[in-house]
Design an enzyme around this catalytic site. Structure first.
Site, short mmCIF file in Angstrom:
data_model
loop_
_atom_site.label_atom_id
_atom_site.label_comp_id
_atom_site.label_asym_id
_atom_site.label_seq_id
_atom_site.Cartn_x
_atom_site.Cartn_y
_atom_site.Cartn_z
N THR A 149 21.44 47.74 48.01
CA THR A 149 22.15 46.76 48.85
C THR A 149 23.16 45.95 48.03
O THR A 149 23.98 45.23 48.59
CB THR A 149 21.18 45.81 49.58
OG1 THR A 149 20.23 45.34 48.64
CG2 THR A 149 20.47 46.50 50.72
N LYS A 153 4.29 45.34 42.98
CA LYS A 153 5.48 46.10 42.58
C LYS A 153 5.86 45.80 41.13
O LYS A 153 6.08 44.64 40.77
CB LYS A 153 6.66 45.76 43.49
CG LYS A 153 7.95 46.48 43.11
CD LYS A 153 9.04 46.29 44.14
CE LYS A 153 10.09 45.29 43.76
NZ LYS A 153 10.91 45.69 42.60
N ASP A 177 8.31 50.85 40.77
CA ASP A 177 9.69 50.83 41.28
C ASP A 177 10.64 51.12 40.13
O ASP A 177 11.32 50.22 39.64
CB ASP A 177 9.94 49.44 41.90
CG ASP A 177 11.33 49.29 42.47
OD1 ASP A 177 11.97 50.30 42.78
OD2 ASP A 177 11.77 48.12 42.61
N ASP A 225 17.93 61.67 37.41
CA ASP A 225 18.28 62.51 36.26
C ASP A 225 18.25 63.96 36.75
O ASP A 225 18.13 64.20 37.96
CB ASP A 225 17.27 62.26 35.11
CG ASP A 225 17.86 62.54 33.74
OD1 ASP A 225 18.55 63.57 33.58
OD2 ASP A 225 17.63 61.73 32.82
O1 C5P Z 1 12.30 37.52 44.48
P1 C5P Z 1 12.81 38.45 45.54
O2 C5P Z 1 11.98 38.44 46.81
O3 C5P Z 1 14.28 38.28 45.81
O4 C5P Z 1 12.61 39.89 44.88
C1 C5P Z 1 13.03 41.06 45.53
C2 C5P Z 1 12.61 42.28 44.77
O5 C5P Z 1 13.16 43.40 45.45
C3 C5P Z 1 13.11 42.35 43.33
O6 C5P Z 1 12.13 43.04 42.57
C4 C5P Z 1 14.38 43.17 43.43
O7 C5P Z 1 14.62 43.92 42.28
C5 C5P Z 1 14.08 44.08 44.60
N1 C5P Z 1 15.27 44.48 45.36
C6 C5P Z 1 16.15 43.56 45.90
N2 C5P Z 1 17.23 43.97 46.61
C7 C5P Z 1 17.45 45.26 46.78
C8 C5P Z 1 16.57 46.20 46.26
C9 C5P Z 1 15.47 45.76 45.54
O8 C5P Z 1 15.98 42.37 45.75
N3 C5P Z 1 18.46 45.63 47.51
#
Ligand code: C5P
Length: 240
Positions: free
Chosen positions: A126, A38, A64, A69
């Site tokens: 979230t 990702k 991602d 827009d």
């Molecule tokens: O390091 P970690 O497992 O927390 O990373 C989670 C990934 O998922 C990050 O790239 C973050 O931007 C993404 N993400 C998140 N929470 C969300 C949506 C996306 O942590 N609600």
């Protein structure tokens, strides 16, 4: 459509690393151990399409970038991303049905030409709770809004959504199993939740109906990222 997904295909590693060099080094270590790499806004803004081409040598990529827009702009921007043939791209469902439809049309055209990309719609971030949503004019609870946006995305031709694992089951029931759910905020059993609230472990996420599980730091910050990925896979397989 590339089906069925193996458990390993369903593990997505978030390459949230300082730069392209570090991200490519991590990808070379994790090659074949995870399903998708990702690339988020930070890495893409820093390193651009040439980096994505290089990364694709190590495995399929999820861009991602969460476009939001006017329909024409999003449709054309998605077309540019499709030149990189990523496995997944995404846009914000809040952009509305015309915008979602423009993105979906671009992706479908690409697939007709032999491309493999699928389109996800981000439902509700979230990071937004009920109070934050109210500030922007949305009443009600985030889970209901997520379901509503998932239905909108499906009707507009998207292939699935980005949602929380807590919402994956309800969305699967409403939109069908073949309308994918990609869920972040996964933490293996025993790992630190870091700055994330309401974490879900890998087996829970599989049982809850997640198609793809996004895991970042528990893999990329581990002393042994290869072993961390294998342990998460073992926990996913333990979901029964
Ligand atoms: O390091 P970690 O497992 O927390 O990373 C989670 C990934 O998922 C990050 O790239 C973050 O931007 C993404 N993400 C998140 N929470 C969300 C949506 C996306 O942590 N609600």
């Amino acid at each position: 459509m590339p089906q069925p997904l193996t458990m390993r295909d369903r593990l997505v590693v978030a390459l949230d690393l300082p730069g392209g060099r570090e991200a490519l080094a991590m990808a070379s270590r994790l090659q074949g151990r995870v399903g998708l790499f990702k690339v988020g806004l930070e890495l893409f803004s820093a390193e651009g399409p040439a980096f994505v081409r290089e990364l694709s040598r190590w495995g399929p990529v999820f861009l991602d970038l969460k476009f939001h827009d006017i329909p024409t702009t999003v449709g054309r921007a998605v077309e540019r991303l499709l030149d990189l043939d990523p496995r997944l791209v995404n846009v914000h469902a809040q952009g509305g049905s015309a915008m979602l439809g423009a993105a979906a049309e671009a992706v479908q055209k690409h697939r007709t030409g032999g491309g493999r990309t699928e389109l996800l719609a981000v439902t509700v971030l979230t990071s937004l709770d009920a109070a934050a949503l109210e500030e922007t004019g949305h009443q009600g609870d985030p889970a209901r809004l997520a379901l509503r946006l998932a239905r909108l995305a499906k009707n507009a031709g998207c292939d699935g959504v980005v949602c929380s694992a807590q919402e994956a089951g309800v969305i699967r029931e409403a939109c069908g199993d073949a309308f994918w759910r990609l869920t972040p905020v996964i933490r293996p059993l025993g790992a630190s939740s870091q700055d994330q609230a309401r974490v879900v472990d890998p087996a829970q996420a599989i049982r809850a109906g997640s198609t793809w599980l996004v895991v970042g730091r528990p893999i990329t910050h581990a002393a042994d990222p290869e072993a961390a990925a294998e342990e998460i896979l073992r926990q996913m397989e333990g979901a029964g």
